[in-house]
Write a protein that holds these residues in place. Structure first.
Motif, PDB file in Angstrom:
ATOM      1  N   SER A 165       0.834  -1.201   0.000  1.00 33.69           N
ATOM      2  CA  SER A 165       0.000   0.000   0.000  1.00 33.69           C
ATOM      3  C   SER A 165       0.871   1.255   0.000  1.00 33.69           C
ATOM      4  CB  SER A 165      -0.926   0.007   1.225  1.00 33.69           C
ATOM      5  OG  SER A 165      -0.184  -0.080   2.420  1.00 33.69           O
ATOM      6  N   GLU A 167       1.856   5.316   0.788  1.00 31.75           N
ATOM      7  CA  GLU A 167       1.754   6.433   1.726  1.00 31.75           C
ATOM      8  C   GLU A 167       2.198   7.695   0.995  1.00 31.75           C
ATOM      9  OE1 GLU A 167       2.647   4.394   6.061  1.00 31.75           O
ATOM     10  OE2 GLU A 167       4.328   5.197   4.896  1.00 31.75           O
ATOM     11  N   ALA A 181      -4.776  10.739   7.715  1.00 26.28           N
ATOM     12  CA  ALA A 181      -4.876   9.948   6.487  1.00 26.28           C
ATOM     13  C   ALA A 181      -5.441  10.857   5.410  1.00 26.28           C
ATOM     14  CB  ALA A 181      -5.768   8.726   6.678  1.00 26.28           C
ATOM     15  N   GLU A 246       4.327   1.480   1.914  1.00 19.17           N
ATOM     16  CA  GLU A 246       4.150   1.455   3.364  1.00 19.17           C
ATOM     17  C   GLU A 246       5.302   0.733   4.069  1.00 19.17           C
ATOM     18  OE1 GLU A 246       0.492   0.426   6.394  1.00 19.17           O
ATOM     19  OE2 GLU A 246       0.882  -0.968   4.743  1.00 19.17           O
ATOM     20  N   ARG A 260       4.870  10.656   6.950  1.00 20.46           N
ATOM     21  CA  ARG A 260       4.326   9.590   6.097  1.00 20.46           C
ATOM     22  C   ARG A 260       2.835   9.482   6.405  1.00 20.46           C
ATOM     23  NH1 ARG A 260       8.924   5.006   5.285  1.00 20.46           N
ATOM     24  NH2 ARG A 260       7.186   4.060   4.173  1.00 20.46           N
ATOM     25  N   PRO A 262      -0.812   7.862   5.637  1.00 21.59           N
ATOM     26  CA  PRO A 262      -1.515   6.748   4.985  1.00 21.59           C
ATOM     27  C   PRO A 262      -2.556   7.252   3.989  1.00 21.59           C
ATOM     28  CG  PRO A 262      -1.409   6.437   7.370  1.00 21.59           C
ATOM     29  CD  PRO A 262      -0.967   7.847   7.103  1.00 21.59           C
ATOM     30  N   ARG A 264      -6.058   6.302   2.342  1.00 24.22           N
ATOM     31  CA  ARG A 264      -7.208   5.435   2.627  1.00 24.22           C
ATOM     32  C   ARG A 264      -8.426   5.870   1.818  1.00 24.22           C
ATOM     33  NH1 ARG A 264      -3.510   3.144   4.423  1.00 24.22           N
ATOM     34  NH2 ARG A 264      -3.094   2.530   6.587  1.00 24.22           N
ATOM     35  N   THR A 267      -7.492   2.410  -0.190  1.00 19.19           N
ATOM     36  CA  THR A 267      -6.055   2.206  -0.077  1.00 19.19           C
ATOM     37  C   THR A 267      -5.502   1.839  -1.448  1.00 19.19           C
ATOM     38  OG1 THR A 267      -6.278   1.412   2.201  1.00 19.19           O
ATOM     39  CG2 THR A 267      -4.270   0.800   1.022  1.00 19.19           C
TER      40      THR A 267
END
Length: 314
Positions: A165, A167, A181, A246, A260, A262, A264, A267
């Motif tokens: 995934s 980032e 996120a 990730e 960093r 995430p 979503r 994803t």
């Protein structure tokens, strides 16, 4: 030089009798005598003097003995270097900071007794070149994205084993610096800087589809000075960002204060497969595949985006 003859010479020197050397080697005494005679003819010297008590090394035999032992040791090392199960399992991880390298390191921690040779093919080695290296036996296995259009020769196997995934990597002044996120839709209009991203290969196929799906702006312009320079520029910018895996490992000074974030809803997933030759007999390869199977991505994961050519894995 006939290594069987050298091995027989060493056995006879250690035993002091041709008969005992024959028993140790599971051959006849006549075969021992014949091998020694052939070796003496090749070297043009006498190696043994026959006595009532057996065979005694001549001066030339004594001089040759340590070299004969070294010849056998070298032959053993040469044999071990290529015999499956005795040489290191050679795996290409594409890049030592990415998910395959992290996964291989985890495998090493779980199986420290298995010797590994971790290599990285050229960054220009797209899936075609990686498959060719596996087919030629240059490496035992590699990790790559394998689009459906990809030609896979007979005897080459692929197995989807990694869902990496993304980032968003940003500096402290970026609008998303304090976000817990971000969604791909929020990235529209923001500059994602990935200098050096090539215009061919499976990686480009992936990013082309990603851009089309979410209207992202990926900027590939600019000379490539390496990761350190890229991180330095992002740390000093209020609008630059880049995409990282990730599991990918990056190091930077504390003063950069990089974040960093995430990604979503959904994803973003980059799929990778293990590629190996079906007739590869290395026992460690099977253990590695079993380990990867135990870490296989959950096919029921929801809320993810993958390229259309690998959504079968979701």
């Amino acid at each position: 030089m006939d290594l069987d003859a050298v091995r027989t010479f060493v056995a006879a020197a250690d035993a002091g009798q041709f008969q005992e050397a024959a028993a140790a080697l599971s051959i006849t005494q006549q075969a021992v005598s014949k091998r020694i005679a052939t070796l003496e003819k090749d070297l043009e010297v006498r190696l043994f003097t026959r006595t009532a008590r057996g065979a005694r090394l001549t001066i030339d035999g004594q001089a040759f003995l340590p070299h004969a032992r070294e010849l056998l040791r070298v032959a053993e090392r040469a044999d071990a270097s290529i015999r499956p199960g005795r040489r290191a399992l050679r795996v290409d991880v594409v890049n030592r900071r990415t998910a395959p390298a992290v996964l291989l390191q985890d495998f090493h921690r779980a199986h420290p007794d298995i010797e590994l040779d971790v290599v990285t093919l050229s960054l220009d080695a797209y899936v075609d070149a990686a498959i060719a290296a596996v087919e030629a036996g240059t490496i035992d296995a590699t990790f790559r994205a394998v689009p459906p259009r990809q030609h896979v020769p007979d005897g080459i196997r692929t197995d989807h084993v990694i869902n990496e995934s993304h980032e968003l990597l940003v500096g402290p002044r970026h609008p998303f610096a304090n976000a817990r996120a971000v969604a791909p839709a929020q990235l529209t209009g923001h500059r994602i800087w990935m200098p050096g991203l090539d215009d061919r290969g499976e990686v480009t196929d992936y990013y082309d589809e990603l851009v089309a799906a979410f209207g992202l702006r990926i900027d590939v312009v600019g000379p490539v000075f390496g990761n350190e320079t890229l991180l330095d520029e992002i740390a000093d910018s209020a609008d630059l960002a880049t995409l990282v895996g990730e599991s990918s490992r990056y190091l930077w000074p504390d003063s950069y204060d990089l974040r960093r974030i995430p990604i979503r809803n959904p994803t973003l997933i980059y799929p990778m497969s293990l590629i190996w030759r079906d007739d590869n007999p290395h026992p460690a390869l099977n253990k590695f595949r079993d380990y990867l199977d135990s870490r296989r991505p959950d096919p029921t994961d929801a809320g993810v985006w993958m390229p259309t050519w690998d959504r079968r894995a979701v």
